[in-house]
Motif scaffolding. Structure first.
Motif, PDB file in Angstrom:
ATOM      1  N   ALA A 170       0.843  -1.201   0.000  1.00  0.00           N
ATOM      2  CA  ALA A 170       0.000   0.000   0.000  1.00  0.00           C
ATOM      3  C   ALA A 170       0.878   1.250   0.000  1.00  0.00           C
ATOM      4  CB  ALA A 170      -0.941  -0.013   1.196  1.00  0.00           C
ATOM      5  N   GLU A 171       1.941   1.224   0.774  1.00  0.00           N
ATOM      6  CA  GLU A 171       2.868   2.356   0.812  1.00  0.00           C
ATOM      7  C   GLU A 171       3.594   2.515  -0.528  1.00  0.00           C
ATOM      8  OE1 GLU A 171       5.276   1.566   4.275  1.00  0.00           O
ATOM      9  OE2 GLU A 171       3.564   1.929   5.620  1.00  0.00           O
ATOM     10  N   LYS A 172       3.977   1.403  -1.129  1.00  0.00           N
ATOM     11  CA  LYS A 172       4.620   1.473  -2.444  1.00  0.00           C
ATOM     12  C   LYS A 172       3.648   1.986  -3.500  1.00  0.00           C
ATOM     13  CE  LYS A 172       7.758  -2.364  -1.443  1.00  0.00           C
ATOM     14  NZ  LYS A 172       8.071  -3.767  -1.770  1.00  0.00           N
ATOM     15  N   ALA A 173       2.379   1.591  -3.413  1.00  0.00           N
ATOM     16  CA  ALA A 173       1.374   2.097  -4.359  1.00  0.00           C
ATOM     17  C   ALA A 173       1.214   3.602  -4.175  1.00  0.00           C
ATOM     18  CB  ALA A 173       0.045   1.373  -4.166  1.00  0.00           C
ATOM     19  N   ALA A 174       1.182   4.065  -2.930  1.00  0.00           N
ATOM     20  CA  ALA A 174       1.071   5.497  -2.668  1.00  0.00           C
ATOM     21  C   ALA A 174       2.272   6.252  -3.216  1.00  0.00           C
ATOM     22  CB  ALA A 174       0.916   5.748  -1.165  1.00  0.00           C
ATOM     23  N   ALA A 175       3.445   5.613  -3.201  1.00  0.00           N
ATOM     24  CA  ALA A 175       4.668   6.220  -3.732  1.00  0.00           C
ATOM     25  C   ALA A 175       4.804   5.987  -5.240  1.00  0.00           C
ATOM     26  CB  ALA A 175       5.895   5.664  -3.008  1.00  0.00           C
ATOM     27  N   ASP A 176       3.866   5.241  -5.814  1.00  0.00           N
ATOM     28  CA  ASP A 176       3.845   4.938  -7.248  1.00  0.00           C
ATOM     29  C   ASP A 176       5.052   4.106  -7.686  1.00  0.00           C
ATOM     30  OD1 ASP A 176       2.352   5.024  -9.573  1.00  0.00           O
ATOM     31  OD2 ASP A 176       3.216   6.920 -10.270  1.00  0.00           O
ATOM     32  N   THR A 177       5.454   3.150  -6.810  1.00  0.00           N
ATOM     33  CA  THR A 177       6.619   2.322  -7.120  1.00  0.00           C
ATOM     34  C   THR A 177       6.300   0.830  -7.198  1.00  0.00           C
ATOM     35  OG1 THR A 177       7.250   2.181  -4.785  1.00  0.00           O
ATOM     36  CG2 THR A 177       8.224   3.981  -6.084  1.00  0.00           C
ATOM     37  N   ALA A 178       5.049   0.438  -6.931  1.00  0.00           N
ATOM     38  CA  ALA A 178       4.649  -0.972  -7.002  1.00  0.00           C
ATOM     39  C   ALA A 178       3.128  -1.038  -6.868  1.00  0.00           C
ATOM     40  CB  ALA A 178       5.310  -1.792  -5.896  1.00  0.00           C
ATOM     41  N   ARG A 179       2.557  -2.200  -7.200  1.00  0.00           N
ATOM     42  CA  ARG A 179       1.116  -2.447  -7.055  1.00  0.00           C
ATOM     43  C   ARG A 179       0.913  -3.934  -6.793  1.00  0.00           C
ATOM     44  NH1 ARG A 179       1.299   2.308  -7.899  1.00  0.00           N
ATOM     45  NH2 ARG A 179      -0.151   3.690  -8.947  1.00  0.00           N
ATOM     46  N   ILE A 180      -0.177  -4.274  -6.083  1.00  0.00           N
ATOM     47  CA  ILE A 180      -0.512  -5.676  -5.861  1.00  0.00           C
ATOM     48  C   ILE A 180      -2.025  -5.848  -5.998  1.00  0.00           C
ATOM     49  CG2 ILE A 180      -0.677  -5.444  -3.348  1.00  0.00           C
ATOM     50  CD1 ILE A 180       0.612  -8.288  -3.171  1.00  0.00           C
ATOM     51  N   TYR A 181      -2.424  -6.906  -6.682  1.00  0.00           N
ATOM     52  CA  TYR A 181      -3.834  -7.196  -6.942  1.00  0.00           C
ATOM     53  C   TYR A 181      -4.105  -8.666  -6.649  1.00  0.00           C
ATOM     54  CZ  TYR A 181      -3.306  -2.895  -9.578  1.00  0.00           C
ATOM     55  OH  TYR A 181      -3.017  -1.603  -9.935  1.00  0.00           O
ATOM     56  N   GLY A 182      -5.285  -8.938  -6.132  1.00  0.00           N
ATOM     57  CA  GLY A 182      -5.703 -10.304  -5.908  1.00  0.00           C
ATOM     58  C   GLY A 182      -6.610 -10.777  -7.027  1.00  0.00           C
ATOM     59  N   VAL A 183      -6.613 -12.086  -7.226  1.00  0.00           N
ATOM     60  CA  VAL A 183      -7.539 -12.724  -8.160  1.00  0.00           C
ATOM     61  C   VAL A 183      -8.527 -13.517  -7.315  1.00  0.00           C
ATOM     62  CG1 VAL A 183      -7.795 -14.407 -10.023  1.00  0.00           C
ATOM     63  CG2 VAL A 183      -5.822 -12.844 -10.009  1.00  0.00           C
ATOM     64  N   TRP A 184      -9.788 -13.203  -7.461  1.00  0.00           N
ATOM     65  CA  TRP A 184     -10.859 -13.888  -6.747  1.00  0.00           C
ATOM     66  C   TRP A 184     -11.690 -14.673  -7.742  1.00  0.00           C
ATOM     67  CZ3 TRP A 184      -8.769  -9.544  -4.749  1.00  0.00           C
ATOM     68  CH2 TRP A 184      -8.664  -9.429  -3.364  1.00  0.00           C
ATOM     69  N   VAL A 185     -12.104 -15.860  -7.369  1.00  0.00           N
ATOM     70  CA  VAL A 185     -13.043 -16.656  -8.163  1.00  0.00           C
ATOM     71  C   VAL A 185     -14.226 -16.967  -7.256  1.00  0.00           C
ATOM     72  CG1 VAL A 185     -13.438 -18.802  -9.434  1.00  0.00           C
ATOM     73  CG2 VAL A 185     -11.234 -17.614  -9.639  1.00  0.00           C
ATOM     74  N   ASP A 186     -15.387 -16.548  -7.703  1.00  0.00           N
ATOM     75  CA  ASP A 186     -16.613 -16.728  -6.909  1.00  0.00           C
ATOM     76  C   ASP A 186     -16.435 -16.238  -5.473  1.00  0.00           C
ATOM     77  OD1 ASP A 186     -17.937 -17.810  -9.127  1.00  0.00           O
ATOM     78  OD2 ASP A 186     -17.193 -19.819  -8.664  1.00  0.00           O
ATOM     79  N   LYS A 237     -13.706 -15.929  -3.674  1.00  0.00           N
ATOM     80  CA  LYS A 237     -12.602 -16.523  -2.900  1.00  0.00           C
ATOM     81  C   LYS A 237     -11.259 -16.111  -3.505  1.00  0.00           C
ATOM     82  CE  LYS A 237     -10.864 -21.035  -1.412  1.00  0.00           C
ATOM     83  NZ  LYS A 237     -11.072 -22.483  -1.517  1.00  0.00           N
ATOM     84  N   LEU A 238     -10.372 -15.565  -2.673  1.00  0.00           N
ATOM     85  CA  LEU A 238      -9.028 -15.186  -3.118  1.00  0.00           C
ATOM     86  C   LEU A 238      -8.240 -16.447  -3.460  1.00  0.00           C
ATOM     87  CD1 LEU A 238      -6.852 -12.996  -3.508  1.00  0.00           C
ATOM     88  CD2 LEU A 238      -6.279 -13.288  -1.077  1.00  0.00           C
ATOM     89  N   VAL A 239      -7.750 -16.540  -4.706  1.00  0.00           N
ATOM     90  CA  VAL A 239      -7.039 -17.740  -5.155  1.00  0.00           C
ATOM     91  C   VAL A 239      -5.643 -17.452  -5.704  1.00  0.00           C
ATOM     92  CG1 VAL A 239      -9.168 -19.023  -5.619  1.00  0.00           C
ATOM     93  CG2 VAL A 239      -8.080 -17.701  -7.473  1.00  0.00           C
ATOM     94  N   GLY A 240      -5.282 -16.182  -5.824  1.00  0.00           N
ATOM     95  CA  GLY A 240      -3.983 -15.854  -6.374  1.00  0.00           C
ATOM     96  C   GLY A 240      -3.839 -14.365  -6.558  1.00  0.00           C
ATOM     97  N   GLY A 241      -2.824 -13.981  -7.307  1.00  0.00           N
ATOM     98  CA  GLY A 241      -2.639 -12.562  -7.538  1.00  0.00           C
ATOM     99  C   GLY A 241      -1.571 -12.252  -8.559  1.00  0.00           C
ATOM    100  N   VAL A 242      -1.544 -10.996  -8.932  1.00  0.00           N
ATOM    101  CA  VAL A 242      -0.527 -10.449  -9.826  1.00  0.00           C
ATOM    102  C   VAL A 242      -0.042  -9.145  -9.211  1.00  0.00           C
ATOM    103  CG1 VAL A 242      -1.370 -11.522 -11.954  1.00  0.00           C
ATOM    104  CG2 VAL A 242      -2.288  -9.307 -11.256  1.00  0.00           C
ATOM    105  N   LEU A 243       1.130  -8.747  -9.594  1.00  0.00           N
ATOM    106  CA  LEU A 243       1.679  -7.525  -9.012  1.00  0.00           C
ATOM    107  C   LEU A 243       2.700  -6.895  -9.921  1.00  0.00           C
ATOM    108  CD1 LEU A 243       4.749  -8.434  -8.020  1.00  0.00           C
ATOM    109  CD2 LEU A 243       3.509  -9.372  -6.120  1.00  0.00           C
ATOM    110  N   PHE A 244       2.969  -5.660  -9.634  1.00  0.00           N
ATOM    111  CA  PHE A 244       4.174  -5.016 -10.134  1.00  0.00           C
ATOM    112  C   PHE A 244       5.082  -4.936  -8.929  1.00  0.00           C
ATOM    113  CE2 PHE A 244       1.343  -3.259 -13.468  1.00  0.00           C
ATOM    114  CZ  PHE A 244       2.019  -3.815 -14.545  1.00  0.00           C
ATOM    115  N   ARG A 245       6.071  -5.804  -8.895  1.00  0.00           N
ATOM    116  CA  ARG A 245       7.015  -5.829  -7.784  1.00  0.00           C
ATOM    117  C   ARG A 245       7.765  -4.513  -7.722  1.00  0.00           C
ATOM    118  NH1 ARG A 245      11.714  -6.935  -5.911  1.00  0.00           N
ATOM    119  NH2 ARG A 245      12.813  -7.089  -7.859  1.00  0.00           N
ATOM    120  N   THR A 246       8.063  -3.969  -8.885  1.00  0.00           N
ATOM    121  CA  THR A 246       8.669  -2.644  -8.982  1.00  0.00           C
ATOM    122  C   THR A 246       8.021  -1.898 -10.143  1.00  0.00           C
ATOM    123  OG1 THR A 246      10.416  -3.377 -10.496  1.00  0.00           O
ATOM    124  CG2 THR A 246      10.918  -3.454  -8.139  1.00  0.00           C
ATOM    125  N   MET A 247       7.986  -0.583 -10.011  1.00  0.00           N
ATOM    126  CA  MET A 247       7.568   0.311 -11.092  1.00  0.00           C
ATOM    127  C   MET A 247       8.454   1.548 -11.020  1.00  0.00           C
ATOM    128  SD  MET A 247       3.394   0.281 -10.985  1.00  0.00           S
ATOM    129  CE  MET A 247       3.284   1.447 -12.345  1.00  0.00           C
TER     130      MET A 247
END
Length: 186
Positions: A59-75, A77-87
């Motif tokens: 969340a702090e990295k997203a606020a600094a515009d240097t990373a992002r993290i997203y979850g993948v939900w199916v029905d 339920k959180l089952v995985g995710g994708v991210l920008f480890r760095t930006m």
């Protein structure tokens, strides 16, 4: 909060925020052995405090515009995710990554989710180069890089220490003009 549909199978992409720490920990507990084969996420998120800390850091990295993290939900339920480890917006580069719990494998979820975030990075944020660093042994993740239209740039030999062993890391990438051309041909 927003969610983006990843198809008509009930899959959605959503921000993975600190208030979801309990859900994130439960997800890691379900997939810890599988996720931990190639990446350190499973070793970093081991209890509620570390889950909160991990998501707070993103969340702090997203606020600094240097990373992002997203979850993948199916029905729901959180089952995985994708991210920008760095930006690095100034230099136009980002490193994307992913993870899934075993029950979600083989459904194209990571490929679909990664397409959404890469498209956003290229079209909205002006990212020119998106990298995908993957253990050379992780053939499922290598296959995602190929499906995303990435090019293998090379191998960083024995560059990643993980669970007491050093692993070769393949570097894959896609450049903004290649991304756009791939979208037009799809």
């Amino acid at each position: 909060m927003f969610s983006i549909s990843l198809g008509d199978d009930g899959a959605e992409l959503r921000p993975l925020e600190p208030w979801r720490a309990e859900e994130f920990l439960a997800h890691m507990d379900r997939g810890r052995q599988f996720v931990g084969q190639y990446i350190g996420l499973a070793d970093a998120v081991t209890d509620l405090a570390s889950s909160r800390a991990f998501l707070r850091a993103y969340a702090e990295k997203a606020a600094a515009d240097t990373a992002r993290i997203y979850g993948v939900w199916v029905d729901g339920k959180l089952v995985g995710g994708v991210l920008f480890r760095t930006m690095d917006i100034e230099h136009g580069t980002a490193e994307a990554g992913c993870w899934l719990e075993p029950a979600a494998v083989g459904r194209g979820l990571v490929t679909r989710a990664a397409r959404v975030i890469i498209d956003w990075a290229v079209e909205e944020r002006g990212i020119h180069r998106v990298e995908w660093l993957v253990s050379a042994e992780n053939q499922a993740s290598v296959a995602v890089a190929r499906r995303l239209g990435m090019t293998k740039d090379g191998v960083l030999r024995a560059s990643y220490p993980h669970r007491g062993a050093r692993h070769d890391v393949e570097v894959w990438s896609v450049l903004a003009p290649e991304w756009r051309a791939g979208k037009q041909n799809a």
